[in-house]
Scaffold this active site. Sequence first.
Site, PDB file in Angstrom:
ATOM      1  N   THR A 101      10.676  -7.321 -11.709  1.00 47.73           N
ATOM      2  CA  THR A 101      10.026  -8.585 -12.085  1.00 47.73           C
ATOM      3  C   THR A 101       8.789  -8.816 -11.227  1.00 47.73           C
ATOM      4  OG1 THR A 101      12.134  -9.475 -12.780  1.00 47.73           O
ATOM      5  CG2 THR A 101      10.406 -11.082 -12.273  1.00 47.73           C
ATOM      6  N   GLY A 136       0.822  -1.202   0.000  1.00 47.39           N
ATOM      7  CA  GLY A 136       0.000   0.000   0.000  1.00 47.39           C
ATOM      8  C   GLY A 136       0.859   1.256   0.000  1.00 47.39           C
ATOM      9  N   GLN A 185      -7.318   0.574   4.113  1.00 50.46           N
ATOM     10  CA  GLN A 185      -8.171   0.027   5.178  1.00 50.46           C
ATOM     11  C   GLN A 185      -9.578  -0.288   4.670  1.00 50.46           C
ATOM     12  OE1 GLN A 185      -7.472  -0.933   8.306  1.00 50.46           O
ATOM     13  NE2 GLN A 185      -5.340  -0.332   8.152  1.00 50.46           N
ATOM     14  N   ASN A 200      -7.137   4.400   9.337  1.00 52.89           N
ATOM     15  CA  ASN A 200      -6.587   3.212   9.985  1.00 52.89           C
ATOM     16  C   ASN A 200      -6.631   3.286  11.502  1.00 52.89           C
ATOM     17  OD1 ASN A 200      -4.643   5.231   8.885  1.00 52.89           O
ATOM     18  ND2 ASN A 200      -3.220   4.223  10.271  1.00 52.89           N
ATOM     19  N   SER A 211      -3.860  -2.837  -0.465  1.00 54.48           N
ATOM     20  CA  SER A 211      -2.766  -3.688   0.000  1.00 54.48           C
ATOM     21  C   SER A 211      -3.357  -5.020   0.457  1.00 54.48           C
ATOM     22  CB  SER A 211      -2.072  -2.989   1.168  1.00 54.48           C
ATOM     23  OG  SER A 211      -1.061  -3.803   1.692  1.00 54.48           O
ATOM     24  N   ALA A 212      -2.832  -6.139  -0.099  1.00 52.92           N
ATOM     25  CA  ALA A 212      -3.486  -7.443   0.105  1.00 52.92           C
ATOM     26  C   ALA A 212      -3.532  -7.906   1.554  1.00 52.92           C
ATOM     27  CB  ALA A 212      -2.780  -8.497  -0.747  1.00 52.92           C
ATOM     28  N   HIS A 213      -2.532  -7.525   2.375  1.00 47.41           N
ATOM     29  CA  HIS A 213      -2.498  -8.109   3.720  1.00 47.41           C
ATOM     30  C   HIS A 213      -3.583  -7.569   4.646  1.00 47.41           C
ATOM     31  CE1 HIS A 213      -0.219  -5.064   6.296  1.00 47.41           C
ATOM     32  NE2 HIS A 213      -0.001  -4.569   5.098  1.00 47.41           N
ATOM     33  N   CYS A 272       2.282   1.319  13.425  1.00 48.12           N
ATOM     34  CA  CYS A 272       3.610   1.907  13.239  1.00 48.12           C
ATOM     35  C   CYS A 272       3.989   2.805  14.417  1.00 48.12           C
ATOM     36  CB  CYS A 272       3.642   2.748  11.968  1.00 48.12           C
ATOM     37  SG  CYS A 272       2.629   2.128  10.654  1.00 48.12           S
TER      38      CYS A 272
HETATM   39  C1  PLP Z   1      -4.430   3.565   5.570  1.00 44.71           C
HETATM   40  C2  PLP Z   1      -3.155   2.855   5.269  1.00 44.71           C
HETATM   41  N1  PLP Z   1      -2.426   3.238   4.211  1.00 44.71           N
HETATM   42  C3  PLP Z   1      -1.281   2.632   3.879  1.00 44.71           C
HETATM   43  C4  PLP Z   1      -0.799   1.594   4.633  1.00 44.71           C
HETATM   44  C5  PLP Z   1       0.487   0.938   4.233  1.00 44.71           C
HETATM   45  O1  PLP Z   1       0.234  -0.304   3.639  1.00 44.71           O
HETATM   46  P1  PLP Z   1       1.411  -1.383   3.515  1.00 44.71           P
HETATM   47  O2  PLP Z   1       1.602  -1.963   4.873  1.00 44.71           O
HETATM   48  O3  PLP Z   1       0.912  -2.395   2.538  1.00 44.71           O
HETATM   49  O4  PLP Z   1       2.596  -0.645   3.007  1.00 44.71           O
HETATM   50  C6  PLP Z   1      -1.507   1.164   5.758  1.00 44.71           C
HETATM   51  C7  PLP Z   1      -0.974   0.087   6.628  1.00 44.71           C
HETATM   52  O5  PLP Z   1      -1.236   0.024   7.808  1.00 44.71           O
HETATM   53  C8  PLP Z   1      -2.725   1.809   6.086  1.00 44.71           C
HETATM   54  O6  PLP Z   1      -3.444   1.439   7.141  1.00 44.71           O
END
Ligand code: PLP
Length: 390
Positions: A243, A74, A185, A157, A205-207, A331
């Site tokens: 790649t 992301g 999110q 988030n 973002s897949a996770h 974070c």
């Molecule tokens: C709102 C938001 N943007 C971006 C990100 C960053 O995503 P990634 O962990 O895939 O870099 C996060 C991750 O917590 C998020 O919550």
Amino acid sequence: MHQPRPIYLDHAASTPVDSRVLEAMMPYFSEIYGNPSSIHQFGQAAEQAVEEARERVAHVLGCKADEIVFTSCGSESDNLALRGTMLHARKTGRGNHLVTTPIEHSAVTRTAQQLADLMDFAVSSVTVDEYGQVDPEEIAAACRPDTALVSVMYANNEMGTIQPIAQIADIAHQHGVLVHTDAVQAAGQLPLNVNELGVDMLAVSAHKFYGPKGIGALYVREGVTLPPSQSGGGQENGRRAGTHNVAFIVGLAKALELAYEEADLHNAHYRHHRDRLIDGILSRIPDSRLTGHPDQRLPNNASFVFRGVDGNALLMYLDLKGIAASSGSACKVGNPEPSGVLLSMGIEPEWALGSLRLTVGRQTTDADIDYALDVIPEAVEKIRKLGARL
Ligand SMILES: Cc1ncc(COP(=O)(O)O)c(C=O)c1O
């Protein structure tokens, strides 16, 4: 009370990979291992998997396949959107100014900061209300003749507030300005049709939706030119060199597809547990407040502030009791500063330091919530007493 199992209430930080996603990814590690850029049949098989995944992602977003750029996460998607748009705008004489908000993830705020510090772009940040919501009129007021991009996240988030993205996009377009939304999110829980949202760029973002970590995507509306933030080979139509991570791209597509096929089921499950948490915490803990919007919030997000509590001490205590949660964003753990997002909503530092984010998931059960509602009030009381003694 007996602790049923370690309880994971931090799904906004990351989610486990769905077994169906893992199964879809497996052949692409050692059976179909060619480089999608190679001409031979090994390459073609891998390329086919990437292009099929692109089609599937595009189907969920309601866009064309070639409007999807696969990235590593992301953060990279946000970086590509912001830096790419601003550099192209400067090169073509279309603008120098970026409008954003104080509640964005650091992937956006720090990129905006770097654009300002190292490249002399102008950046404006609009205010948000007590729920962390942006007024589209504020966006209109911030737009100038040289504004090239508006970047507002779809859902936050830390406290889960959902933004009126379609209205923001509409108003920005009236000023001739492109719109990016960080939907990291939101993806998996909220509608993701880019034409209904009206945005020009959208990051996922897949996770965050039961796919693997380290793979993301950026929707880029046809006609929007982005110089790559990572240069090199011509992959992704020259928008992102490197790649392809074939197995993870397949995993992202499968996870997104499943999340939207099953969204109603999962969202109802999330809301049930989220609302139990909100009611239970607010009724049992004195001097507690819900953060974020009361209804326009992510189905899985219950977030709070407690007056006079050290949020990090609370997290450590809960971890010892088998509850995984977060204070503000993942974070920020270890950072004693109150969250800038909460401060921007007018929450006083004395409250903002005691933030707790609980985000439920597919595996969350009523027994998990019973246990959390038993432990968290006691934890807050203990931390308050400890703080008073220090
Ligand atoms: C709102 C938001 N943007 C971006 C990100 C960053 O995503 P990634 O962990 O895939 O870099 C996060 C991750 O917590 C998020 O919550």
